[in-house]
Design a protein around this motif. Structure first.
Motif, short mmCIF file in Angstrom:
data_model
loop_
_atom_site.label_atom_id
_atom_site.label_comp_id
_atom_site.label_asym_id
_atom_site.label_seq_id
_atom_site.Cartn_x
_atom_site.Cartn_y
_atom_site.Cartn_z
N LEU A 39 40.69 -9.34 6.54
CA LEU A 39 40.26 -7.98 6.07
C LEU A 39 40.96 -6.96 6.35
CD1 LEU A 39 36.34 -9.12 6.83
CD2 LEU A 39 37.71 -9.16 4.62
N GLY A 40 41.58 -6.89 7.57
CA GLY A 40 42.32 -5.94 8.21
C GLY A 40 43.81 -5.49 7.11
N THR A 82 44.37 0.52 10.00
CA THR A 82 43.85 -0.98 10.21
C THR A 82 44.91 -2.06 9.48
OG1 THR A 82 41.52 -0.09 9.74
CG2 THR A 82 41.76 -2.61 9.61
N THR A 83 45.47 -1.75 8.40
CA THR A 83 46.58 -2.55 8.04
C THR A 83 47.80 -2.69 8.99
OG1 THR A 83 45.69 -1.78 5.52
CG2 THR A 83 48.07 -2.66 5.83
N SER A 140 42.37 -3.83 4.03
CA SER A 140 41.70 -2.72 4.16
C SER A 140 42.41 -1.32 3.54
CB SER A 140 41.48 -2.61 5.54
OG SER A 140 40.85 -1.22 5.85
N ARG A 141 41.52 -0.43 3.29
CA ARG A 141 42.19 0.72 2.46
C ARG A 141 42.75 1.69 3.77
NH1 ARG A 141 37.54 2.25 -2.11
NH2 ARG A 141 37.67 0.28 -3.07
N SER A 142 42.35 1.51 4.90
CA SER A 142 42.83 2.14 6.14
C SER A 142 44.26 1.78 6.43
CB SER A 142 42.02 2.12 7.35
OG SER A 142 42.66 2.57 8.39
N TRP A 149 31.68 -4.01 0.90
CA TRP A 149 31.50 -4.90 1.92
C TRP A 149 30.23 -5.90 1.59
CZ3 TRP A 149 35.26 -5.93 4.64
CH2 TRP A 149 36.18 -4.75 5.04
#
Length: 222
Positions: free
Chosen positions: A42-43, A51-52, A46-48, A131
């Motif tokens: 999910l990381g 996080t990616t 992710s759009r962050s 989510w």
């Protein structure tokens, strides 16, 4: 070759008990790896960007370093870094989970991104959050697609669990070495251990195939 040693004393009981520990360590490690794998996957999507990046860094580290090195770092490194007493089998399970988690993340990520993007758009158009769509629509479908590769990872983890013997964990391989030290039947003992691993992993494989068939995974290819 003489296999009569199997029935001497409690040798067979020791091997079966060690096999039971191996299965427990592997299963627990697999549960941990599945949780880590889901979070890392999910990381990655992710759009962050932060996080990616963290997810990619995790995968890069655990896929690029040997499990043996990771076991040693966890078991011997934590007392030095954190000043805590470590328990060998607990450290072994944690290391197995963290190592396998990097591979499970790619299995989970691949299954998630294989779902048609239109389903996300349809869910969002119905008023679901990102989510909520992932939890109710995308992930349940992805689980069906990840059964086969996840089964392979479970089998690999079972074989990798033999490395726990290097940090004094008493599992099947370490018990075998203890038996060899008393009867000196090296080839015979290792052959029996290999058969136990073979039977265990084939049972896992059959269970995965049965679950895959039950969920009718891959029917669209027929």
């Amino acid at each position: 070759m003489d296999f009569s040693w199997i029935f001497e004393g409690n040798t067979l009981d020791l091997l079966l008990m060690a096999l039971g520990r191996t299965i427990f360590y592997t299963l627990t490690g697999f549960v941990i790896s599945s949780i880590i794998g889901l979070l890392v996957a999910l990381g990655q999507i992710s759009r962050s960007s932060i996080t990616t990046w963290l997810a990619e860094a995790y995968i890069s580290w655990f896929r690029s370093t040997p499990l043996l090195v990771q076991l040693v770092l966890v078991y011997y490194g934590l007392p030095v870094l954190l000043g805590i007493n470590t328990i060998a089998w607990v450290c072994g399970i944690i290391a197995l989970g963290m190592y396998s988690g990097a591979y499970m993340s790619q299995i989970i990520r691949g299954a998630i991104i294989s779902i048609d993007k239109g389903q996300m758009e349809a869910g969002r158009s119905l008023g679901y959050s990102y989510w909520a769509v992932m939890r109710k629509i995308i992930v349940p479908q992805a689980i069906r697609r990840m059964i086969a590769p996840a089964t392979n990872e479970f089998i690999s983890l079972t074989k990798n669990s033999s490395l726990l013997s290097t940090i004094t964990v008493i599992e099947l391989f370490r018990e075998a070495n203890t038996i060899i030290a008393t009867n000196f039947r090296t080839i015979e003992v290792y052959l029996v251990v290999a058969i136990l691993y073979y039977l265990t992993n084939n049972i896992i494989g059959m269970a995965g195939a049965l679950l895959e068939k039950r969920l009718k995974t891959g029917d669209e290819l027929k």
